[in-house]
Design a protein around this motif. Structure first.
Motif, PDB file in Angstrom:
ATOM      1  N   TYR A  18       0.811  -1.210   0.000  1.00 32.42           N
ATOM      2  CA  TYR A  18       0.000   0.000   0.000  1.00 32.42           C
ATOM      3  C   TYR A  18       0.848   1.265   0.000  1.00 32.42           C
ATOM      4  N   ASN A  19       2.104   1.133   0.420  1.00 32.93           N
ATOM      5  CA  ASN A  19       2.980   2.300   0.448  1.00 32.93           C
ATOM      6  C   ASN A  19       3.766   2.458  -0.850  1.00 32.93           C
ATOM      7  N   GLY A  20       3.447   1.665  -1.852  1.00 36.16           N
ATOM      8  CA  GLY A  20       4.050   1.810  -3.173  1.00 36.16           C
ATOM      9  C   GLY A  20       5.543   1.605  -3.236  1.00 36.16           C
ATOM     10  N   PRO A  21       6.058   0.479  -2.741  1.00 37.95           N
ATOM     11  CA  PRO A  21       7.508   0.249  -2.795  1.00 37.95           C
ATOM     12  C   PRO A  21       8.007   0.204  -4.235  1.00 37.95           C
ATOM     13  N   GLN A  22       9.128   0.861  -4.471  1.00 39.36           N
ATOM     14  CA  GLN A  22       9.718   0.908  -5.803  1.00 39.36           C
ATOM     15  C   GLN A  22      11.003   0.102  -5.901  1.00 39.36           C
ATOM     16  N   THR A  23      11.635  -0.141  -4.770  1.00 38.19           N
ATOM     17  CA  THR A  23      12.903  -0.853  -4.749  1.00 38.19           C
ATOM     18  C   THR A  23      12.898  -1.904  -3.640  1.00 38.19           C
ATOM     19  N   LEU A  24      13.875  -2.801  -3.685  1.00 34.67           N
ATOM     20  CA  LEU A  24      14.026  -3.794  -2.625  1.00 34.67           C
ATOM     21  C   LEU A  24      14.312  -3.098  -1.294  1.00 34.67           C
ATOM     22  N   ASP A  25      15.029  -1.992  -1.360  1.00 30.53           N
ATOM     23  CA  ASP A  25      15.326  -1.238  -0.139  1.00 30.53           C
ATOM     24  C   ASP A  25      14.043  -0.733   0.516  1.00 30.53           C
ATOM     25  N   ASP A  26      13.057  -0.354  -0.298  1.00 32.47           N
ATOM     26  CA  ASP A  26      11.766   0.082   0.253  1.00 32.47           C
ATOM     27  C   ASP A  26      11.098  -1.046   1.031  1.00 32.47           C
ATOM     28  N   VAL A  27      11.199  -2.265   0.522  1.00 32.91           N
ATOM     29  CA  VAL A  27      10.620  -3.428   1.197  1.00 32.91           C
ATOM     30  C   VAL A  27      11.336  -3.673   2.524  1.00 32.91           C
ATOM     31  N   VAL A  28      12.662  -3.596   2.506  1.00 30.89           N
ATOM     32  CA  VAL A  28      13.455  -3.790   3.727  1.00 30.89           C
ATOM     33  C   VAL A  28      13.095  -2.736   4.765  1.00 30.89           C
ATOM     34  N   ARG A  29      12.987  -1.487   4.329  1.00 29.52           N
ATOM     35  CA  ARG A  29      12.676  -0.394   5.239  1.00 29.52           C
ATOM     36  C   ARG A  29      11.296  -0.575   5.877  1.00 29.52           C
ATOM     37  N   PHE A  30      10.355  -1.142   5.132  1.00 27.91           N
ATOM     38  CA  PHE A  30       9.023  -1.370   5.697  1.00 27.91           C
ATOM     39  C   PHE A  30       9.084  -2.393   6.831  1.00 27.91           C
ATOM     40  N   ILE A  31       9.751  -3.518   6.600  1.00 30.99           N
ATOM     41  CA  ILE A  31       9.842  -4.558   7.626  1.00 30.99           C
ATOM     42  C   ILE A  31      10.575  -4.035   8.859  1.00 30.99           C
ATOM     43  N   VAL A  32      11.670  -3.337   8.638  1.00 25.41           N
ATOM     44  CA  VAL A  32      12.419  -2.780   9.764  1.00 25.41           C
ATOM     45  C   VAL A  32      11.581  -1.728  10.487  1.00 25.41           C
ATOM     46  N   GLY A  33      10.846  -0.920   9.717  1.00 26.84           N
ATOM     47  CA  GLY A  33      10.001   0.095  10.322  1.00 26.84           C
ATOM     48  C   GLY A  33       8.905  -0.499  11.182  1.00 26.84           C
ATOM     49  N   LYS A  34       8.276  -1.584  10.705  1.00 27.19           N
ATOM     50  CA  LYS A  34       7.248  -2.251  11.488  1.00 27.19           C
ATOM     51  C   LYS A  34       7.840  -2.848  12.772  1.00 27.19           C
ATOM     52  N   THR A  35       9.065  -3.332  12.676  1.00 25.32           N
ATOM     53  CA  THR A  35       9.744  -3.844  13.867  1.00 25.32           C
ATOM     54  C   THR A  35       9.988  -2.728  14.868  1.00 25.32           C
TER      55      THR A  35
END
Length: 208
Positions: free
Chosen positions: A172-189
């Protein structure tokens, strides 16, 4: 390095195990350091293997590797690296004060050991300390598919108050790169840790 006086004296224990996704743990450590926390890091042997395979790190000299990866944070007194077999380390004792522990990523083997109380190394002992002392323990499991054993172990730990944060990305946050995906998981943590961050765009935010 960003300094936050209200967080500068606080400590988090971070464990990195042999599940795929070592970048999650590395990124979490960097974010905590940037937020002014002192990080106590412990890595399983399989975790080192994954960092070599996934991140291309030369892990022959583990201490040197840590200093290089985290900009000599250890030398500057912002990070403490604990060897896996140092069962006499500070984080093995309940008298050691810290905010809690996050194991990112958490392998099913480590999760099983924690669920059964098998403190066979410093990482699982530190997790056991969090449980017995009633401190926050967060696990980021990375495995698929999940067997009934995996699910039962996670349910057991969840009922004990452990936060289970599967490495499941959102879109839903429109990830554009693999780094965006990593940042989401780390952010949720970090949300579950109660640590402020701006790693991803939240649903309903003004810049939606």
């Amino acid at each position: 390095m960003v300094s936050h006086p209200d967080q500068s004296a606080k400590r988090w224990v971070v464990g990195i195990t042999g599940a795929s996704g070592a970048i999650y743990g590395v990124t979490l450590c960097r974010q905590l350091l940037n937020a002014g926390f002192h990080v106590h890091l412990v890595v399983s042997d399989a975790g080192w293997r994954v960092m070599k395979e996934e991140l291309g790190w030369n892990v022959t000299n583990r201490l040197e590797c840590i200093n290089t990866a985290f900009d000599s944070a250890q030398a500057e007194g912002r990070m403490t690296y604990h060897p896996l077999n140092d069962i006499g380390a500070s984080i093995a004792s309940g008298s050691f004060r810290c905010e809690g522990m996050a194991i990112v990523p958490c392998s099913m083997g480590s999760l099983s050991a924690i669920a059964s109380g098998a403190s066979t190394n410093l990482l699982t002992r530190a997790a056991d300390v969090m449980l017995k002392e009633g401190r926050p323990l967060l696990l980021v499991p990375r495995e698929t598919p999940l067997s009934a054993i995996h699910l039962e172990n996670m349910l057991k730990l969840s009922r004990l108050g452990v936060r289970i944060i599967p490495a499941m990305p959102a879109f839903y946050n429109g990830p554009q790169t693999l780094d965006d995906v990593v940042r989401f998981i780390v952010g949720k943590t970090m949300d579950s840790m109660g640590v402020e961050h701006n790693l991803f765009r939240r649903w309903g935010s003004p810049d939606e």
